[in-house]
Design a protein around this motif. Structure first.
Motif, PDB file in Angstrom:
ATOM      1  N   UNK A 268      -9.912  32.332  -9.002  1.00  0.00           N
ATOM      2  CA  UNK A 268      -8.481  32.080  -9.104  1.00  0.00           C
ATOM      3  C   UNK A 268      -7.780  31.858  -7.774  1.00  0.00           C
ATOM      4  N   UNK A 269      -8.493  32.022  -6.674  1.00  0.00           N
ATOM      5  CA  UNK A 269      -7.818  32.004  -5.377  1.00  0.00           C
ATOM      6  C   UNK A 269      -7.941  30.679  -4.633  1.00  0.00           C
ATOM      7  N   UNK A 270      -8.664  29.702  -5.186  1.00  0.00           N
ATOM      8  CA  UNK A 270      -8.810  28.424  -4.510  1.00  0.00           C
ATOM      9  C   UNK A 270      -7.530  27.611  -4.553  1.00  0.00           C
ATOM     10  N   UNK A 271      -7.213  26.969  -3.438  1.00  0.00           N
ATOM     11  CA  UNK A 271      -6.070  26.062  -3.359  1.00  0.00           C
ATOM     12  C   UNK A 271      -6.516  24.808  -2.600  1.00  0.00           C
ATOM     13  N   UNK A 272      -6.092  23.658  -3.073  1.00  0.00           N
ATOM     14  CA  UNK A 272      -6.421  22.413  -2.393  1.00  0.00           C
ATOM     15  C   UNK A 272      -5.263  21.446  -2.503  1.00  0.00           C
ATOM     16  N   UNK A 273      -4.814  20.927  -1.359  1.00  0.00           N
ATOM     17  CA  UNK A 273      -3.628  20.081  -1.352  1.00  0.00           C
ATOM     18  C   UNK A 273      -3.780  18.932  -0.371  1.00  0.00           C
ATOM     19  N   UNK A 274      -3.403  17.738  -0.805  1.00  0.00           N
ATOM     20  CA  UNK A 274      -3.216  16.596   0.086  1.00  0.00           C
ATOM     21  C   UNK A 274      -1.709  16.365   0.157  1.00  0.00           C
ATOM     22  N   UNK A 275      -1.111  16.753   1.272  1.00  0.00           N
ATOM     23  CA  UNK A 275       0.340  16.719   1.380  1.00  0.00           C
ATOM     24  C   UNK A 275       0.903  15.484   2.038  1.00  0.00           C
ATOM     25  N   UNK A 276       0.092  14.785   2.804  1.00  0.00           N
ATOM     26  CA  UNK A 276       0.546  13.569   3.502  1.00  0.00           C
ATOM     27  C   UNK A 276      -0.442  12.445   3.235  1.00  0.00           C
ATOM     28  N   UNK A 277       0.081  11.254   3.024  1.00  0.00           N
ATOM     29  CA  UNK A 277      -0.756  10.087   2.721  1.00  0.00           C
ATOM     30  C   UNK A 277      -0.058   8.846   3.255  1.00  0.00           C
ATOM     31  N   UNK A 278      -0.723   8.121   4.148  1.00  0.00           N
ATOM     32  CA  UNK A 278      -0.132   6.931   4.766  1.00  0.00           C
ATOM     33  C   UNK A 278      -1.136   5.781   4.707  1.00  0.00           C
ATOM     34  N   UNK A 279      -0.777   4.733   3.958  1.00  0.00           N
ATOM     35  CA  UNK A 279      -1.652   3.567   3.809  1.00  0.00           C
ATOM     36  C   UNK A 279      -1.211   2.449   4.743  1.00  0.00           C
ATOM     37  N   UNK A 280      -2.183   1.811   5.413  1.00  0.00           N
ATOM     38  CA  UNK A 280      -1.936   0.680   6.304  1.00  0.00           C
ATOM     39  C   UNK A 280      -2.662  -0.554   5.778  1.00  0.00           C
ATOM     40  N   UNK A 281      -2.022  -1.707   5.740  1.00  0.00           N
ATOM     41  CA  UNK A 281      -0.721  -2.045   6.317  1.00  0.00           C
ATOM     42  C   UNK A 281       0.471  -1.798   5.401  1.00  0.00           C
ATOM     43  N   UNK A 282       0.260  -1.300   4.202  1.00  0.00           N
ATOM     44  CA  UNK A 282       1.380  -0.984   3.336  1.00  0.00           C
ATOM     45  C   UNK A 282       2.023  -2.190   2.687  1.00  0.00           C
ATOM     46  N   UNK A 283       1.205  -3.168   2.321  1.00  0.00           N
ATOM     47  CA  UNK A 283       1.691  -4.365   1.626  1.00  0.00           C
ATOM     48  C   UNK A 283       1.071  -4.414   0.235  1.00  0.00           C
ATOM     49  N   UNK A 284       1.867  -4.805  -0.760  1.00  0.00           N
ATOM     50  CA  UNK A 284       1.409  -4.710  -2.141  1.00  0.00           C
ATOM     51  C   UNK A 284       0.236  -5.629  -2.458  1.00  0.00           C
ATOM     52  N   UNK A 285       0.052  -6.705  -1.700  1.00  0.00           N
ATOM     53  CA  UNK A 285      -1.065  -7.606  -1.999  1.00  0.00           C
ATOM     54  C   UNK A 285      -2.122  -7.614  -0.914  1.00  0.00           C
ATOM     55  N   UNK A 286      -2.211  -6.481  -0.198  1.00  0.00           N
ATOM     56  CA  UNK A 286      -3.258  -6.316   0.812  1.00  0.00           C
ATOM     57  C   UNK A 286      -4.043  -5.047   0.507  1.00  0.00           C
ATOM     58  N   UNK A 287      -5.361  -5.163   0.443  1.00  0.00           N
ATOM     59  CA  UNK A 287      -6.223  -3.994   0.266  1.00  0.00           C
ATOM     60  C   UNK A 287      -6.084  -3.095   1.497  1.00  0.00           C
ATOM     61  N   UNK A 288      -5.777  -1.818   1.312  1.00  0.00           N
ATOM     62  CA  UNK A 288      -5.589  -0.947   2.478  1.00  0.00           C
ATOM     63  C   UNK A 288      -6.844  -0.893   3.354  1.00  0.00           C
ATOM     64  N   UNK A 289      -6.635  -1.130   4.647  1.00  0.00           N
ATOM     65  CA  UNK A 289      -7.746  -1.059   5.599  1.00  0.00           C
ATOM     66  C   UNK A 289      -7.828   0.270   6.317  1.00  0.00           C
ATOM     67  N   UNK A 290      -6.766   1.057   6.220  1.00  0.00           N
ATOM     68  CA  UNK A 290      -6.775   2.375   6.864  1.00  0.00           C
ATOM     69  C   UNK A 290      -5.873   3.318   6.078  1.00  0.00           C
ATOM     70  N   UNK A 291      -6.317   4.552   5.958  1.00  0.00           N
ATOM     71  CA  UNK A 291      -5.496   5.607   5.360  1.00  0.00           C
ATOM     72  C   UNK A 291      -5.566   6.838   6.252  1.00  0.00           C
ATOM     73  N   UNK A 292      -4.397   7.398   6.543  1.00  0.00           N
ATOM     74  CA  UNK A 292      -4.321   8.691   7.219  1.00  0.00           C
ATOM     75  C   UNK A 292      -3.771   9.701   6.215  1.00  0.00           C
ATOM     76  N   UNK A 293      -4.418  10.840   6.103  1.00  0.00           N
ATOM     77  CA  UNK A 293      -4.015  11.843   5.124  1.00  0.00           C
ATOM     78  C   UNK A 293      -4.315  13.240   5.651  1.00  0.00           C
TER      79      UNK A 293
END
Length: 422
Positions: A268-293
């Motif tokens: 019961x004590x496990x916790x897991x969180x991804x709180x920040x997510x940044x996709x590059x280049x951030x364009x709707x018709x471009x497959x993301x080439x980099x993610x920082x999280x």
């Protein structure tokens, strides 16, 4: 000098003055109050100065002596009959998040003051001194790191580099302390503590969900934080077939699922969180080439926490091979799990039972000053519910009866630890 904490309840368990505690919380809550009823009272600002001076005035009216150390921690001491004994200490913080509430930290400080006031009402003396402390910059929202004052006090952080820490406007901690008049002259280290107790709102939903009034805090979750960078290849979303993509966003989605799965596998004590997510280049018709999280893993047991980290690293290797991407995993924080002193935990539990309050064992998922104090003295914590588990939010709420119950438990454990005389 070691101090023995009497685990037995007092013959007649005592309660605090509910209305006086509530009124103190509401009065201090006027300083920095927001339109939504919360608080914006950042550390070492003019508003922090005002609430510090209010606290000192109240403590002096209660007969306490005041000492301020070089990092700005305030120690209000009620004398004991044996001046050679180290003080039994309680307290928390009165700085807030930019959109904070009136109870996070403030409840711990005001319940400590109320305990002293109640001792005065009843003419009770203690062998050991009782000390209420306000720790500087617990939140870390203006100056990093969080838990700054208690960290310097316990030797976790060095004083001089901490004083040189600057906020977003380039103002140093040292300059801010002098500006508000709280750069004390007392030494930060060398202050012995017989025992430390901290009352706090839970900042989570467990007690409310279980319909319990008191959380007997047995320990604090260990934490391991990581910055994660995923390097794939950005490409056109239309011409690039699915099987030929090196999609950093897809890998990020898999890792998010992995973090959640690892926590669920270690309940019961496990916790897991991804709180920040940044996709590059951030364009709707471009497959993301980099993610920082970011990844935040927590558990009460060191072995389980290590297993969660191992599971994350194994998944990273699998994803690098499957999707032909590069993934870097950079540790940013590593706090080991903590078990509070058995005698302090037992004292809290026994006092809650003697007072007739419903209670349950609970773990702290957040950082608190008590975690650092546990390195230098037997320590424990008392949780009370907060509405909806909401905290670090202007809508933070707590019931006056629950707050009085937590403060009453605190009063009794302080008397047991300090040795009631009359």
């Amino acid at each position: 000098m070691d101090m023995k904490i009497d685990r037995a309840p007092l013959d007649v368990p005592l309660t605090v003055d509910r209305d006086r505690l509530w009124n103190s919380l509401m009065e201090q809550g006027k300083i920095g109050e927001t339109d939504k009823g919360g608080l914006n009272r950042l550390a070492l600002t003019e508003l922090d100065r005002q609430v510090r001076e209010l606290f000192i005035r109240w403590c002096e009216e209660a007969g306490c002596s005041i000492r301020i150390d070089r990092i700005g921690n305030i120690f209000a001491r009620r004398a004991g009959t044996d001046p050679d004994l180290p003080p039994v200490m309680t307290g928390s913080h009165i700085d807030t998040q930019p959109t904070g509430g009136k109870f996070d930290g403030c409840f711990g400080v005001m319940s400590g003051l109320e305990a002293i006031r109640r001792m005065n009402d009843l003419g009770i003396r203690t062998r050991a001194p009782v000390e209420v402390v306000v720790w500087t910059n617990e939140e870390g929202s203006r100056f990093p790191p969080c838990m700054m004052g208690s960290g310097v006090f316990t030797g976790q952080f060095e004083l001089e580099p901490t004083l040189e820490t600057r906020d977003a406007n380039g103002i140093s901690v040292d300059a801010a302390l002098h500006q508000i008049g709280f750069a004390g002259e007392s030494a930060v280290t060398g202050h012995a503590v017989g025992a430390y107790f901290e009352a706090h709102i839970e900042q989570g939903p467990v007690l409310e969900d279980a319909h319990k009034t008191i959380g007997v805090v047995i320990g604090a979750l260990g934490q391991k934080w990581f910055d994660v960078s995923i390097e794939g290849v950005e490409a056109h979303a239309g011409p690039t077939p699915m099987h030929l993509r090196r999609d950093a966003g897809l890998v990020a989605a898999d890792l998010i699922t992995c973090v959640n799965r690892l926590a669920l596998e270690h309940t019961p004590h496990g916790r897991g969180t991804v709180g920040c997510l940044d996709l590059f280049p951030g364009s709707r018709n471009v497959i993301p080439g980099r993610v920082d999280m970011t990844v935040d893993l927590r558990h009460l047991e060191a072995e389980a926490l290590d297993a969660m980290v191992a599971g994350l690293k194994a998944r990273v290797q699998e994803l690098e091979t499957r999707y032909q991407v590069r993934i870097s995993l950079t540790p940013t924080a590593d706090f080991p799990p903590l078990n509070f002193a058995a005698e302090c935990v037992s004292s809290v539990r026994t006092s809650a039972e003697a007072l007739g309050y419903s209670h349950m064992d609970i773990v702290s998922g957040a950082g608190h000053d008590a975690i650092f104090l546990a390195d230098v003295a037997p320590s424990g914590m008392i949780f009370v519910p907060c509405e909806g588990g909401i905290s670090h939010n202007e809508l933070e709420r707590a019931d006056p009866d629950d707050l009085a119950a937590g403060a009453s438990v605190l009063l009794n454990v302080l008397l047991c630890a300090a040795g009631r005389e009359g």
